[in-house]
Design a protein around this motif. Structure first.
Motif, PDB file in Angstrom:
ATOM      1  N   GLN A   1       0.823  -1.206   0.000  1.00 48.49           N
ATOM      2  CA  GLN A   1       0.000   0.000   0.000  1.00 48.49           C
ATOM      3  C   GLN A   1       0.859   1.259   0.000  1.00 48.49           C
ATOM      4  OE1 GLN A   1      -3.194  -2.758   2.000  1.00 48.49           O
ATOM      5  NE2 GLN A   1      -2.233  -1.292   3.349  1.00 48.49           N
ATOM      6  N   PHE A   2       2.004   1.179   0.654  1.00 45.89           N
ATOM      7  CA  PHE A   2       2.862   2.349   0.659  1.00 45.89           C
ATOM      8  C   PHE A   2       3.444   2.583  -0.735  1.00 45.89           C
ATOM      9  CE2 PHE A   2       6.865   4.622   1.652  1.00 45.89           C
ATOM     10  CZ  PHE A   2       6.269   5.763   2.121  1.00 45.89           C
ATOM     11  N   LEU A   3       3.654   1.513  -1.467  1.00 42.75           N
ATOM     12  CA  LEU A   3       4.097   1.643  -2.857  1.00 42.75           C
ATOM     13  C   LEU A   3       3.073   2.449  -3.656  1.00 42.75           C
ATOM     14  CD1 LEU A   3       5.773   0.818  -5.374  1.00 42.75           C
ATOM     15  CD2 LEU A   3       4.395  -1.263  -5.467  1.00 42.75           C
ATOM     16  N   ILE A   4       1.800   2.092  -3.508  1.00 46.54           N
ATOM     17  CA  ILE A   4       0.757   2.812  -4.247  1.00 46.54           C
ATOM     18  C   ILE A   4       0.690   4.266  -3.785  1.00 46.54           C
ATOM     19  CG2 ILE A   4      -1.723   2.936  -4.664  1.00 46.54           C
ATOM     20  CD1 ILE A   4      -1.788  -0.083  -4.480  1.00 46.54           C
ATOM     21  N   ALA A   5       0.768   4.477  -2.471  1.00 51.23           N
ATOM     22  CA  ALA A   5       0.723   5.847  -1.950  1.00 51.23           C
ATOM     23  C   ALA A   5       1.865   6.670  -2.526  1.00 51.23           C
ATOM     24  CB  ALA A   5       0.804   5.824  -0.427  1.00 51.23           C
ATOM     25  N   GLY A   6       3.041   6.048  -2.639  1.00 51.12           N
ATOM     26  CA  GLY A   6       4.179   6.777  -3.184  1.00 51.12           C
ATOM     27  C   GLY A   6       3.956   7.124  -4.646  1.00 51.12           C
ATOM     28  N   LEU A   7       3.379   6.202  -5.403  1.00 57.90           N
ATOM     29  CA  LEU A   7       3.190   6.455  -6.826  1.00 57.90           C
ATOM     30  C   LEU A   7       2.112   7.514  -7.064  1.00 57.90           C
ATOM     31  CD1 LEU A   7       3.563   2.824  -8.162  1.00 57.90           C
ATOM     32  CD2 LEU A   7       5.219   4.681  -8.253  1.00 57.90           C
ATOM     33  N   THR A   8       1.024   7.471  -6.289  1.00 63.65           N
ATOM     34  CA  THR A   8       0.039   8.554  -6.454  1.00 63.65           C
ATOM     35  C   THR A   8       0.651   9.871  -5.987  1.00 63.65           C
ATOM     36  OG1 THR A   8      -0.955   7.937  -4.342  1.00 63.65           O
ATOM     37  CG2 THR A   8      -2.036   7.134  -6.322  1.00 63.65           C
ATOM     38  N   GLY A   9       1.585   9.791  -5.033  1.00 60.77           N
ATOM     39  CA  GLY A   9       2.290  10.999  -4.603  1.00 60.77           C
ATOM     40  C   GLY A   9       3.100  11.598  -5.740  1.00 60.77           C
ATOM     41  N   ILE A  10       3.731  10.738  -6.550  1.00 62.72           N
ATOM     42  CA  ILE A  10       4.469  11.230  -7.719  1.00 62.72           C
ATOM     43  C   ILE A  10       3.518  11.948  -8.681  1.00 62.72           C
ATOM     44  CG2 ILE A  10       5.720  10.491  -9.787  1.00 62.72           C
ATOM     45  CD1 ILE A  10       7.561  10.102  -7.588  1.00 62.72           C
ATOM     46  N   MET A  11       2.324  11.343  -8.877  1.00 59.17           N
ATOM     47  CA  MET A  11       1.351  11.986  -9.770  1.00 59.17           C
ATOM     48  C   MET A  11       0.994  13.381  -9.266  1.00 59.17           C
ATOM     49  SD  MET A  11      -1.232   8.832 -10.421  1.00 59.17           S
ATOM     50  CE  MET A  11      -0.584   7.181 -10.508  1.00 59.17           C
ATOM     51  N   LEU A  12       0.823  13.479  -7.923  1.00 59.43           N
ATOM     52  CA  LEU A  12       0.437  14.773  -7.360  1.00 59.43           C
ATOM     53  C   LEU A  12       1.583  15.777  -7.434  1.00 59.43           C
ATOM     54  CD1 LEU A  12      -1.548  13.366  -4.349  1.00 59.43           C
ATOM     55  CD2 LEU A  12      -2.490  14.766  -6.169  1.00 59.43           C
ATOM     56  N   ALA A  13       2.821  15.277  -7.535  1.00 60.32           N
ATOM     57  CA  ALA A  13       3.960  16.192  -7.622  1.00 60.32           C
ATOM     58  C   ALA A  13       4.106  16.778  -9.023  1.00 60.32           C
ATOM     59  CB  ALA A  13       5.246  15.458  -7.238  1.00 60.32           C
ATOM     60  N   VAL A  14       3.500  16.122 -10.000  1.00 59.43           N
ATOM     61  CA  VAL A  14       3.538  16.641 -11.368  1.00 59.43           C
ATOM     62  C   VAL A  14       2.523  17.784 -11.441  1.00 59.43           C
ATOM     63  CG1 VAL A  14       3.117  16.064 -13.780  1.00 59.43           C
ATOM     64  CG2 VAL A  14       4.251  14.418 -12.294  1.00 59.43           C
ATOM     65  N   VAL A  15       3.035  19.009 -11.348  1.00 61.08           N
ATOM     66  CA  VAL A  15       2.172  20.162 -11.066  1.00 61.08           C
ATOM     67  C   VAL A  15       0.916  20.245 -11.935  1.00 61.08           C
ATOM     68  CG1 VAL A  15       2.114  22.668 -10.874  1.00 61.08           C
ATOM     69  CG2 VAL A  15       4.142  21.400 -10.156  1.00 61.08           C
ATOM     70  N   PRO A  16       1.048  20.159 -13.279  1.00 63.54           N
ATOM     71  CA  PRO A  16      -0.179  20.287 -14.065  1.00 63.54           C
ATOM     72  C   PRO A  16      -1.198  19.185 -13.754  1.00 63.54           C
ATOM     73  CG  PRO A  16       1.753  20.586 -15.432  1.00 63.54           C
ATOM     74  CD  PRO A  16       2.250  20.072 -14.122  1.00 63.54           C
TER      75      PRO A  16
END
Lengths: 562, 356
Positions: free
Chosen positions: A376-391
């Motif tokens: 689950q932390f893997l998924i949280a990290g990957l959605t975190g990457i998506m949120l870091a992509v500003v647009p």
């Protein structure tokens, strides 16, 4: 293989101490205690009580959102519920439980008799406890002595100017400010205490490089607490000045700045996420090696990655603010710094997998929770990457996608490791083991509920559903998804009930555990369960990171290789 | 002072009242859009119909592909390790070989993620620059959007049009671009303008002036709503964007600019009611003494599809109920009930429905 041939357990069980006392004397003993173990358990119990409260608040919200245009809750009540739920989970559940484990485990793991400042420790606990009560007192006293109760309804990050007197009348926001402020002082006291303890009270032979990872992670976590609580406290005092003395820090109608509050809040709020998740990493870093029967893979890299995460986490706060209209350069800076956090975090995940690799993994309840945590932390990290992509964040920010993302961090990662930690250290604290059968029921039912609710919750966010709305329109593709989220809550509730039943039942009827039920390697397993007030009859001496491994394998000790 | 902010009454969709069953509730919600769920009205970020949303969509597909790749690899490793190295029945009880780490391996799983971060950073920086610093062409339509608790004030300063909650814009032809540039401000607390199929969201922050642009490539209705929590009725601060052909847009502008004609005799009493009650403190209405700014401009009230920023469809019946008891459709709304007599209410509504 269950019982090691020799341990350091030479002290009698402490159970006899409470015998023959009246009920009142026992309670009195707990109230006046300065023992780190009793305070640790009180922190954890306090957190678990509020965990149930905040869980019920979430359940009410999910019932309201099960159908579009539902009228089960009024908007006023719904807004109070999500404010209380968020504030409670962060400040009255997460922080106390983690401080509780740090309190209980750190002195035992470094071979100390107590924290450096036991009275300060008690002071910190009671400040946090009364801070929580103050927040909940708003339910009866939120409008002052003359009116009805009213809980705060400004959201857990209380964006100005919604908190200004003009938009938040009555006293509910003041209760929010003061409750957190008081609890914050308690957190600072305890963090300073733990840092001092780790730096000054390690037993002979325990260099910094031989400390268990849990101790390292708590050292970093408490160092961060010392730095991050102050901006929050400062901002809250400024807000009090605005509300009571006519200052204009955040009062936009008098030229104050609404964005200033956000900077203050998130320079606290983002490192706070790591303050919460580092202890989760700490639990996993103890449980995974023991249940894989291997030393932690890459210990120095794990320590380095932790320090790197802490360092970078102070430079990412404005990724919560990509929509407030920062410049393109500002947005780019915070996008890059945010993605960089992914590197040390990834290193940690790989090292945990490296620890499991080639081991003999015992799939007992604590380990099950840790494996689910990794996933689950893997998924949280990957959605975190998506949120870091500003647009991309311009679309996702403040939608249900974000809600799903941080619940993956705080429930899927943190809460799962907390459950694992409770199963793992319960025998140490009580002398009895928890039921493995009920534990597995708890794990599987909660896992199903978690994924039903929070996997699904990403989708309405992608379909344009903003967070913090008490109801929504039909016909936008959100109806069925929200219903599934709500049904998942029922599973989670049943899972938590299994947990509570298991706790209570095992406390009285659990199988006696002995000093070292898991065949583990760190010092807390070298004393009796529960440990006596003085922890160790004689201060231990260690030569490696796994002192009990050395004892159990005298011909092949760790210190030969480290 | 608006007294309704602490009111506690429950709203009920007008067509769903009378039956508490869940089926009726769902239908009640649906009837608000006067149709069965229409896929074209789902505000999905994956169905962009405007340039910024399309650019973001492409970037998001790239990011999703990268993260999906990472997910498959790491998830595979976790699952494989768990399965392959689980303790089997009949285990001899000996400890496995102890391995303390490996520098080359650590190096590998540090460098590869770093490279991924570099790639994602460059892609991100490029799109930020492209969207955020896009120059405004002279052909652009300029609109001021001002957030209020809980409605949108929409002004076209160059066209002399003022409306609320429903943004009308022209479609943009790639050969003859006509984007719409929005100037975002707030009158009270922070709001956020979000119409997912047209662009990402941008906040309306009091004391600041933010900008956002859209360039729709298709006509039609696009739904959105406030995305930053702004108080009691954050949920019912809905937003409708109507994209017109250039000709329809010109017609719409003309109709919004037309001054109201003389008030026909039959509705004159209604206008007197309007001018003699507190309505005029908050609302503006061309040709009357009303010039308030707390509430929406009513000059062309009946040209709008909804009341209360999307709380309910706009019709004679709902308008009457709205004025009688605004709390019914939007609990906590800042518009107070005026306690008009039935006769006054009927006269007032007779007048208001002439405002097209």
């Amino acid at each position: 293989m269950k019982t090691p041939t020799s341990t350091l357990a030479t002290v009698p069980s402490a159970e006899s101490a409470d015998r023959g006392q009246t009920w009142l004397e026992v309670v009195h003993g707990w109230v006046i205690t300065v023992d780190h173990k009793k305070l640790g358990l009180m922190y954890i119990l306090y957190g678990l009580v509020f965990f149930v409260v905040a869980g019920l608040e979430a359940t009410l919200m999910r019932l309201q959102l099960a159908y579009p245009n539902n009228t089960f809750l009024s908007p006023q009540v719904f807004n109070q519920l999500f404010t209380l739920h968020g504030t409670t989970m962060v400040f009255l559940v997460g922080m106390p439980i983690l401080f509780g484990f740090a309190n209980y485990l750190v002195p035992l793991m470094i071979g100390a008799r107590d924290l450096a400042f036991p009275r300060l420790n008690a002071f910190g606990f009671w400040l946090s406890a009364f801070g929580g009560l103050l927040l909940y007192f708003s339910l009866i006293g939120g409008m002052g002595m003359t009116g009805a109760g009213s809980a705060p309804d400004v959201g857990w990050f209380a964006y100005s100017p919604l908190t200004a007197k003009a938009f938040s009348r009555g006293h509910s926001t003041d209760y929010w400010i003061l409750g957190i402020l008081v609890g914050g002082f308690g957190s600072i006291a305890t963090a300073a205490n733990i840092v001092t303890t780790i730096l000054c009270m390690r037993c002979r032979g325990m260099t910094l490089g031989r400390m268990p990872l849990l101790v390292w992670l708590n050292l970093v976590m408490c160092g961060m607490v010392l730095l991050v609580i102050s901006p929050l406290t400062a901002a809250q005092i400024m807000l009090l000045l605005d509300r009571f003395l006519g200052a204009h820090f955040f009062d936009t109608q008098a030229g104050g700045s609404a964005v200033l509050w956000q900077h203050f809040f998130w320079i606290f709020g983002h490192p706070e996420v790591y303050v919460l998740i580092l202890p989760g990493f700490a639990f996993a870093s103890e449980i995974i090696p023991v249940f894989s029967r291997k030393a932690i893979f890459g210990y120095p890299v794990m320590v380095g990655a932790t320090v790197a995460i802490a360092f970078v986490s102070f430079g990412v706060w404005a990724h919560h603010m990509f929509t407030v209209g920062m410049t393109a350069v500002g947005n780019t800076f915070f996008a890059i710094s945010t993605m960089l956090v992914g590197v040390p975090t990834g290193i940690k995940i790989f090292n945990w997998i490296g620890t499991m690799w080639g081991g003999k993994i015992r799939l007992e309840t604590p380990m099950l929770f840790c494996i689910a945590f990794l996933f689950q932390f893997l998924i949280a990290g990957l959605t975190g990457i998506m949120l870091a992509v500003v647009p991309f964040d311009w679309q996702l920010s403040d939608s249900y996608f974000v809600v799903a993302h941080f619940h993956f961090v705080l429930v899927g990662a943190l809460l799962f490791t907390i459950f694992g930690a409770v199963y793992y250290w319960f025998p140490k604290a009580t002398g009895r083991r928890m039921s493995e059968t009920l534990g597995k029921w708890h794990f599987w039912i909660f896992l199903i509920g978690f994924h039903m609710t929070f996997d699904t919750m990403h989708l309405p966010g992608l379909l344009g559903m903003p967070r913090r709305i008490y109801t929504y329109e039909a016909g936008r593709g959100w109806d069925l998804l929200n219903l599934i989220c709500t049904v998942g809550v029922a599973f989670q509730g049943v899972g938590v009930m299994c947990f509570v039943v298991n706790l209570v039942r095992s406390l009285f009827k659990g199988v006696p555990a002995g000093p070292d039920p898991w065949d583990a390697w760190t010092l807390e397993w070298a004393t009796s369960s529960p440990p006596p007030e003085y922890n160790f009859a004689e201060p231990p001496v260690v030569r490696s990171r796994r002192p009990l491994w050395d004892l159990k394998h005298p011909t092949d000790p760790d210190w030969k290789y480290e | 002072m608006p007294a309704a902010s602490t009111a506690n009454s429950r709203s009920r969709p007008i067509s769903g009242s009378g039956s508490p069953s869940w089926i009726r509730r769902v239908q009640g919600g649906v009837s608000l859009l006067a149709a069965a769920p229409d896929p074209a009205l789902i505000p999905s970020i994956f169905q962009p119909e405007s340039v910024p949303a399309e650019t973001i969509h492409q970037l998001s597909l790239f990011v999703l592909a990268v993260t999906a790749g990472i997910f498959l690899v790491v998830f595979g490793l976790i699952a494989y390790a768990t399965w392959r190295f689980r303790r089997r029945p009949g285990d001899d009880g000996r400890e496995p070989p102890q391995i303390y780490g490996s520098n080359p391996v650590e190096m590998a799983w540090t460098v590869v993620p770093l490279l991924i971060v570099v790639v994602l950073s460059l892609a991100t920086a490029r799109v930020i620059q492209e969207l955020q610093n896009a120059p405004m062409p002279p052909s652009a339509v300029e609109v001021e959007v001002i957030g209020h608790q809980w409605w949108w004030e929409i002004r076209y300063p160059k066209l002399g049009v003022v409306t609320a909650n429903e943004l009308h814009v022209p479609v943009s032809d790639p050969k003859e671009r006509r984007p719409t540039h929005l100037d975002l401000r707030s009158a009270d607390v922070i709001h956020s303008f979000w119409v997912p199929r047209l662009a990402g969201k941008t906040d309306l922050v009091p004391g600041r002036q933010n900008r956002l642009w859209i360039e729709p490539r298709r006509t039609g209705l696009f739904l959105g709503q406030c995305a930053e929590y702004c108080g009691t009725q954050h949920a019912k601060m809905l937003l409708r964007v109507v994209v017109h052909t250039p000709e329809d847009f010109a017609r719409w502008v003309a109709s919004q600019k037309s001054a109201p004609g003389p008030v026909p005799d039959p509705v004159a009493p209604g206008r007197r009611v309007f001018e003699q009650t507190a309505c005029i403190n908050c609302h503006a209405l061309d040709g009357t003494i009303a010039d308030g700014r707390f509430g929406p401009d009513l000059t062309h009230l009946m040209s709008r599809d909804t009341l209360g920023a999307g709380a309910v469809a706009n019709s004679r019946e709902t308008l009457k109920e709205w004025i009688r008891r605004p709390d019914r459709f939007k609990p906590g709304v800042l518009m107070p009930a005026m306690n008009l007599s039935d006769a006054e209410l009927n006269q007032l509504v007779d007048y208001l429905v002439t405002l097209r």
